[in-house]
Motif scaffolding. Sequence first.
Motif, mmCIF file in Angstrom:
data_model
loop_
_atom_site.group_PDB
_atom_site.id
_atom_site.type_symbol
_atom_site.label_atom_id
_atom_site.label_comp_id
_atom_site.label_asym_id
_atom_site.label_seq_id
_atom_site.Cartn_x
_atom_site.Cartn_y
_atom_site.Cartn_z
ATOM 1 N N HIS A 26 0.825 -1.216 0.000
ATOM 2 C CA HIS A 26 0.000 0.000 0.000
ATOM 3 C C HIS A 26 0.855 1.260 0.000
ATOM 4 C CE1 HIS A 26 0.492 -0.554 4.428
ATOM 5 N NE2 HIS A 26 0.547 0.747 4.409
ATOM 6 N N ARG A 43 0.877 4.263 -2.888
ATOM 7 C CA ARG A 43 0.811 5.688 -2.563
ATOM 8 C C ARG A 43 1.861 6.491 -3.328
ATOM 9 N NH1 ARG A 43 0.138 5.419 3.658
ATOM 10 N NH2 ARG A 43 -1.668 4.107 3.244
ATOM 11 N N HIS A 76 -8.688 5.494 -3.710
ATOM 12 C CA HIS A 76 -8.437 5.392 -2.270
ATOM 13 C C HIS A 76 -7.225 6.210 -1.815
ATOM 14 C CE1 HIS A 76 -8.812 3.354 1.629
ATOM 15 N NE2 HIS A 76 -7.499 3.372 1.661
ATOM 16 N N VAL A 77 -6.115 6.076 -2.552
ATOM 17 C CA VAL A 77 -4.892 6.739 -2.093
ATOM 18 C C VAL A 77 -4.983 8.261 -2.195
ATOM 19 C CG1 VAL A 77 -3.279 4.866 -2.478
ATOM 20 C CG2 VAL A 77 -3.843 6.371 -4.364
ATOM 21 N N ALA A 124 -13.061 0.330 1.457
ATOM 22 C CA ALA A 124 -11.784 -0.348 1.696
ATOM 23 C C ALA A 124 -12.017 -1.644 2.462
ATOM 24 C CB ALA A 124 -10.845 0.578 2.465
ATOM 25 N N GLN A 165 -4.514 -4.373 -1.172
ATOM 26 C CA GLN A 165 -3.208 -3.824 -0.798
ATOM 27 C C GLN A 165 -2.585 -3.050 -1.946
ATOM 28 O OE1 GLN A 165 -1.550 -7.727 0.385
ATOM 29 N NE2 GLN A 165 -0.371 -6.508 1.834
ATOM 30 N N GLY A 215 -3.604 0.342 -2.540
ATOM 31 C CA GLY A 215 -3.245 1.296 -1.501
ATOM 32 C C GLY A 215 -4.022 1.184 -0.208
ATOM 33 N N VAL A 216 -4.725 0.075 0.012
ATOM 34 C CA VAL A 216 -5.443 -0.099 1.275
ATOM 35 C C VAL A 216 -4.497 -0.741 2.288
ATOM 36 C CG1 VAL A 216 -7.367 -1.234 2.424
ATOM 37 C CG2 VAL A 216 -7.668 -0.308 0.135
ATOM 38 N N ASP A 217 -4.330 -0.071 3.415
ATOM 39 C CA ASP A 217 -3.494 -0.607 4.481
ATOM 40 C C ASP A 217 -4.322 -1.658 5.241
ATOM 41 O OD1 ASP A 217 -2.030 -1.100 6.725
ATOM 42 O OD2 ASP A 217 -1.540 0.992 7.131
#
Lengths: 267, 350
Positions: A83, A87, A114-115, B202, B214, B217-219
């Motif tokens: 992730h 970013r 999302h980012v 998410a 992931q 960009g999903v933690d």
Amino acid sequence: MAGDNGVPMPAAQMQIDSVGLSFGGVRALSGISFNVYPGTIQAIIGPNGAGKTSLLNCISGLYKPQQGQIRFEGRNLIGLAPHEIARLGVARSFQNIELFRHMTVVENLMLGRHVHMRGGVISGGLYWGAGKREEIVHREFVEQVIDLLEIQDIRKKTVGSLSYGLQKRVELGRALAMDPRLLLLDEPMAGMNSEEKEDMARFILDISEEQRTTIVLIEHDMGVVMDISDNVAVLEFGQLIAYGTPDEVKAHPDVIAAYLGHQHAAH
Amino acid sequence: MQSGTFHSSYSSDMGLRPYWPMRLRIILVIVIMLVFPWFAGRYWLNLANTIGIAAISAIGLNILVGYTGQISIGQGGFMAVGAYTSGLLAANAGLPMWVSVPIACVVTAVVGALFGMPSVRLKGLYLAIATLAAQEIIIWVLTHGKILGIGESLSLPPETSNLFGLSLAGSTDFNFYWLIMGCLVLTVIFVSNLFRSRAGRAMVAIRDQDIAAQVIGVDLFRYKLLAFATSSFFAGLAGALTAHYRGIISWERFTIETSILVLAMIIIGGLGSVSGAIYGATFMTLLPALLSNVSRAASGVFPSFSSYLPYIQQGAFGLAIVLFLIFEPEGIVKMWRNVKDYFRLWPFSY
């Protein structure tokens, strides 16, 4: 390639520097080094099991190579979580479609944003003021991607119900919604008929030309690869056996050997 | 009909209930909710309140299990944390419930996030066992909780059941009806909004395809913990409301049976759906009530029927779950959707 006729070589956007990866005793990649230049379409080709997808997985952080470095815009990607790499502006699609099957096309693409978004659980739950405005602003961006990929009519459909070719296109859309600086595409045309392949090639060229996005592409269809890519890297048994423009690669004896066997190469 | 509806802004296109039949239905539900308590007796009010609390808990669990795909059988334990936090604050510090309940929710959210830590490494059945451990640890602490000053049960002073000075004691069932339904409506709105915005998406992404999540960009760690925390927040709310509504709490109300009951509610109602959780909570609360009414009516003919009632109720639970898994694995919410689909084309449906 730019360096050939005296024009100074642009700085590499991504430097893959002697990357080595092994699973237990199996060496998947050994000593891979090449550069990816900004705004180009970089193809990676090679026979099955050559390590193409493994290399992509190293770039996007799913595998941790034991040797070497992958520097993206000056930053070493190795050791970063997937992730975090996303970013930094690296997006990808998968060989086997990895979409969020129970969500609609719009929701899948919104996840690509999302980012770039910041809303958390509380602002989302309230859906008021800044939290709501953020959703709408990013929805507008997603609609641009939908227009580019010509998927307006399926935007509210659940992804799992779509045909294979459309799912591939939606997956490309999700990566594009990330507005990436580097786009990794793992066999975007696998299993498509020639019409779908043409569409996909057109989209890839559009993305490259209009948005100047650097693209790293794994593909088996040699016609497509030789047509649209600026540089080609050839892998075999985890090693880089050739690197250059499509014409250089086509003439390279090791490449001919890898694809056609040694007898042909000798002639 | 849904066709012929044209949205001219993204805001209206992204609305929760974009079509007029949906709006009409929700208005109808609200009217029924507003009228119901004026005509219902204590028995029905008590049932409605039980359903309301169960629905809040089930919606909370659905955030974790249905939407985020992290199996948990610790919901009863988390409800206990909420009930006891609120109860101890009321009994020992004399805090009114409008102070103690929010504190209890936040404390439960933190406890939930702590017990959610194993979810980083564990998936599926292994995670379920880890949450089972959470359930048992919480109950163990409560039964051995001399340090916390907990006896076999804990009584809450009735004067702490007030909202900003407005006492809920007196006709408790009627007063709590408004509080519980108010909390339920807020829960429904919050969770529905959550899952049409970034954080909720998410979580669903993690359920559907965690590797892809992931890569975009999903933690994972962050959002799994957030799912545990949010889910536990509502478990805490349900627990704290139970504590104040009943006025007396004991750990026996929050054992693993409760956890499994809430899990059964969302399986029968529909995983990953807010309304499904409400349908499931309603079904699982009304089923035993219905059976005991039937047994009372049948006691004239079969006098021994009522002595078997507990067994019949248990068996009916099991039977209901099995029948749903066989005939409608997607739950009541899917059955309701089928009905709506039928009438969408009515009278030309075939």
